[in-house]
Design an enzyme around this catalytic site. Structure first.
Site, PDB file in Angstrom:
ATOM      1  N   CYS A  64       4.936  60.957  85.556  1.00  0.00           N
ATOM      2  CA  CYS A  64       5.175  59.878  84.583  1.00  0.00           C
ATOM      3  C   CYS A  64       4.248  58.681  84.863  1.00  0.00           C
ATOM      4  O   CYS A  64       3.073  58.727  84.548  1.00  0.00           O
ATOM      5  CB  CYS A  64       6.649  59.487  84.560  1.00  0.00           C
ATOM      6  SG  CYS A  64       7.100  58.510  83.092  1.00  0.00           S
ATOM      7  N   HIS A  88       9.488  64.241  83.673  1.00  0.00           N
ATOM      8  CA  HIS A  88      10.144  64.015  84.963  1.00  0.00           C
ATOM      9  C   HIS A  88      10.755  65.313  85.461  1.00  0.00           C
ATOM     10  O   HIS A  88      11.898  65.643  85.131  1.00  0.00           O
ATOM     11  CB  HIS A  88      11.242  62.952  84.824  1.00  0.00           C
ATOM     12  CG  HIS A  88      10.749  61.557  84.858  1.00  0.00           C
ATOM     13  ND1 HIS A  88      10.660  60.812  86.023  1.00  0.00           N
ATOM     14  CD2 HIS A  88      10.315  60.733  83.864  1.00  0.00           C
ATOM     15  CE1 HIS A  88      10.198  59.598  85.749  1.00  0.00           C
ATOM     16  NE2 HIS A  88       9.973  59.532  84.445  1.00  0.00           N
ATOM     17  N   GLU A 120      12.039  65.983  88.180  1.00  0.00           N
ATOM     18  CA  GLU A 120      13.188  65.723  89.046  1.00  0.00           C
ATOM     19  C   GLU A 120      14.444  65.307  88.294  1.00  0.00           C
ATOM     20  O   GLU A 120      15.524  65.177  88.890  1.00  0.00           O
ATOM     21  CB  GLU A 120      12.821  64.630  90.065  1.00  0.00           C
ATOM     22  CG  GLU A 120      12.849  63.205  89.542  1.00  0.00           C
ATOM     23  CD  GLU A 120      11.651  62.781  88.704  1.00  0.00           C
ATOM     24  OE1 GLU A 120      11.522  61.575  88.436  1.00  0.00           O
ATOM     25  OE2 GLU A 120      10.844  63.651  88.319  1.00  0.00           O
TER      26      GLU A 120
END
Length: 210
Positions: free
Chosen positions: A85, A170, A172
């Site tokens: 990002c 993202h 994660e």
């Protein structure tokens, strides 16, 4: 060992940086936004740069230039580097690319992978989670697109010579943190369609195999 650099400037959002470390085997977590004095890169097999609520074109963050220098060092010394990002944006910016403000997106999007053989996106489903308000509209020198969406042609990039990759999404961000600060909305998709954490596993495997 992989060094995870957390660029988040708002402490309440740093759960994303710790999630990157949690999904990255054999990693060391460091809050770069507070302490840009990183451990010697020679200790690590690779580096991951996290997201941030800051924007690369903002003033007032002296450490941006420090991290741009770190990116250059990774390129010059062929240290594997992954930007997530904000990290995606800063790496492209460091190589002379252009990042602009966009509307807020906090949902799933569908990407099209342009290279099925790319080792970092290998096996990653098209549905991925995004939390961003800026976009790379011109990639940095040496960076080429490896995935796109209907609103961005440079959604993921990699360097043509150095082991450097960047992703706008993202990897994660999973269901276990969906209720943390993010303004998240599933939209037309679900976490059941998403295996984006594979990006972090792929990067760790690449670093280990080197």
């Amino acid at each position: 060992m992989i060094l995870v650099l957390d660029d988040e400037v708002q402490p309440e959002y740093r759960y994303l940086g710790t999630e990157i470390a949690a999904f990255t085997p054999d990693s060391e977590y460091h809050v770069y936004a507070e302490d840009p004095e990183t451990p010697p890169l020679s200790r690590f097999d690779g580096v991951i740069v996290s997201g941030s609520t800051a924007s690369v074109y903002e003033d007032g963050y002296d450490w941006f230039d420090d991290q741009r220098s770190l990116v250059e060092t990774c390129r010059e010394e062929s240290i594997p580097l992954l930007g997530v990002c904000f990290g995606h944006q800063l790496i492209n910016d460091a190589f002379g690319g252009e990042v602009i403000e966009d509307r807020r997106r906090a949902t799933f999007v569908e990407m099209t992978t342009l290279d099925a053989d790319d080792p970092i996106l290998a096996g990653v489903n098209p549905v991925v989670p995004v939390l961003h308000s800026d976009l790379v509209v011109e990639p940095g020198e040496g960076m080429e697109p490896i995935a796109e969406t209907d609103y961005n042609n440079h959604f993921c990039t990699r360097h043509v010579d150095a082991p450097i990759w960047t992703v706008q999404f993202h990897p994660e961000f999973t269901e276990r943190v969906r209720d943390r600060p993010s303004d998240w909305s599933d939209g037309d998709h679900s976490f059941g369609e998403c295996n984006a954490t594979a990006v972090l596993e792929n990067f760790a495997a690449y670093c280990r195999d080197r």
